[in-house]
Design an enzyme around this catalytic site. Structure first.
Site, PDB file in Angstrom:
ATOM      1  N   PHE A   2     -23.236  39.045  -9.887  1.00 27.78           N
ATOM      2  CA  PHE A   2     -22.419  38.282  -8.941  1.00 27.78           C
ATOM      3  C   PHE A   2     -23.019  36.893  -8.711  1.00 27.78           C
ATOM      4  CE2 PHE A   2     -21.226  37.234  -4.460  1.00 27.78           C
ATOM      5  CZ  PHE A   2     -19.881  37.011  -4.717  1.00 27.78           C
ATOM      6  N   GLY A  49     -42.881  35.644 -12.907  1.00 25.57           N
ATOM      7  CA  GLY A  49     -42.989  34.866 -14.138  1.00 25.57           C
ATOM      8  C   GLY A  49     -44.404  34.497 -14.539  1.00 25.57           C
ATOM      9  N   HIS A  77     -53.193  30.225 -10.629  1.00 28.56           N
ATOM     10  CA  HIS A  77     -52.914  28.884 -11.148  1.00 28.56           C
ATOM     11  C   HIS A  77     -51.526  28.432 -10.709  1.00 28.56           C
ATOM     12  CE1 HIS A  77     -50.903  31.483 -14.092  1.00 28.56           C
ATOM     13  NE2 HIS A  77     -50.176  30.445 -14.449  1.00 28.56           N
TER      14      HIS A  77
END
Ligand SMILES: [Zn+2]
Ligand SMILES: [Zn+2]
Ligand SMILES: [Zn+2]
Length: 339
Positions: free
Chosen positions: A307, A158, A165
């Site tokens: 799942f 992400g 950082h």
């Protein structure tokens, strides 16, 4: 203004934050990270970020000028915003409130090319110390019920900026995942009159099989019911509920331990993307007897798929005992890149 909406069935809050949709990495069709031409976190580009909240400088340089070794700024594309009131209200059967909170970025180093794991331990200690300073400052704001510090390393985890950082988000409610830990720990304490985390530490120290490393004050291990391969937790061995109560004298040991754990993951798993989260007690003293701060490091080696989304079950293809043995036996040099 971002908005918080509550799921009426399971009580989970969702942040609807269109600000973040404006980011340059907004849903790129190729799935590749689009890097800005100049890095907003590099010295000399201070004007590319909102003004600094705090910075560590040793050369007497001025605010928002180069010369810093660590810098904390507000996130330019915040998930939650700091100004305003919560304005909690019902909309028919639903619940909403304004997206009030703090969203900050901790720029861990001035050097674009150095990751947290490769920084000297004194610099890692500075990062950990500034986490504490931000907790202390933000917990004075009565609108905030929880403060989460986290780090996304690598695109798959992400991260949208390469420069090392971490981030902090203060929320006006206690998030569901944290509330689940609090409830579980409280129930255990009501029954046994002991802290579940302290008991886990005792059990892991006696079993030995899931330990990655142990120092005087800290224990790193793979949890018994690890959700993910090489999921690694790091806890202080003595009972400390809130991260802010962790003394300066063990911060250098914490920095060293964290560096060793991240070093093992980097060396053993070819620098995997990972998420690092710090779970500390919410603002307030009522959690003192049963909650125990910890760090969870989750390498992104598998994908969460249908799942898992459908059930809340995780399928972990690696036994935590095997992961721990692999990491424990790995010898990693502690040589740091000088910054
Ligand atoms: Zn940079
Ligand atoms: Zn404890
Ligand atoms: Zn946790």
């Amino acid at each position: 203004m971002p908005e918080l909406r509550k799921d009426p069935i399971i009580g989970r809050w969702v942040i609807i934050s269109t600000e973040r949709g404006k980011r340059p990495t907004n849903y790129p069709a190729s799935g590749k990270m689009i890097l800005p031409k100049t890095c907003p976190f590099c010295p000399g580009n201070e004007s590319a970020t909102p003004p600094e909240i705090i910075a560590y400088r040793t050369d007497g340089s001025g605010r928002n000028q180069p010369g810093w070794s660590l810098r904390v700024v507000s996130n330019k594309y915040p998930a939650l915003i700091i100004e305003g009131s919560l304005n909690r209200e019902p909309i028919g059967i639903y619940d909403r409130m304004n997206g009030i909170g703090a969203h900050e970025v901790i720029i861990e180093t001035a050097d674009h090319a150095v990751d947290l794991v490769d920084m000297p331990k004194e610099k890692i200690k500075d990062v950990l110390w500034v986490f504490r300073e931000r907790f202390l400052d933000l917990q004075r704001d009565p609108r905030f019920k929880y403060i989460l510090i986290f780090k996304n390393h690598g695109e798959a985890a992400g991260a949208s900026v390469e420069h090392s950082h971490s981030q902090l988000i203060a929320t006006p409610i206690i998030p569901k995942r944290v509330a689940e830990e609090l409830t579980g720990a409280k129930k255990y304490h009501e029954y046994k009159e002991r802290c579940i985390f302290c008991d886990i530490i005792r059990q892991e120290l006696s079993d030995q099989s899931r330990i990655v490393l142990e120092t005087d004050s800290f224990l790193a291990f793979e949890p018994y019911a690890s959700r993910f391969p090489f999921e690694t937790w790091l806890l202080p061995k003595t009972h400390i509920t809130n991260y802010i109560d962790t003394d300066i004298d063990i911060h250098i040991e914490l920095a060293e331990t964290l560096k060793d754990v991240l070093g093992k993951l980097k060396a053993g798993l070819a620098d995997p993307p990972y998420n690092f989260i710090m779970h500390t007690a919410p603002v307030g003293s009522e959690y003192r007897d049963y909650y125990h701060w910890h760090i969870e490091i989750i390498p992104k080696l598998t994908r969460v798929a249908g799942f898992e989304w459908g059930t809340g079950f995780y399928i972990n293809p690696t036994r935590p005992e095997d992961a721990a043995a692999f990491l424990r036996d790995l010898k990693v040099s502690r040589k740091a890149v000088a910054v």
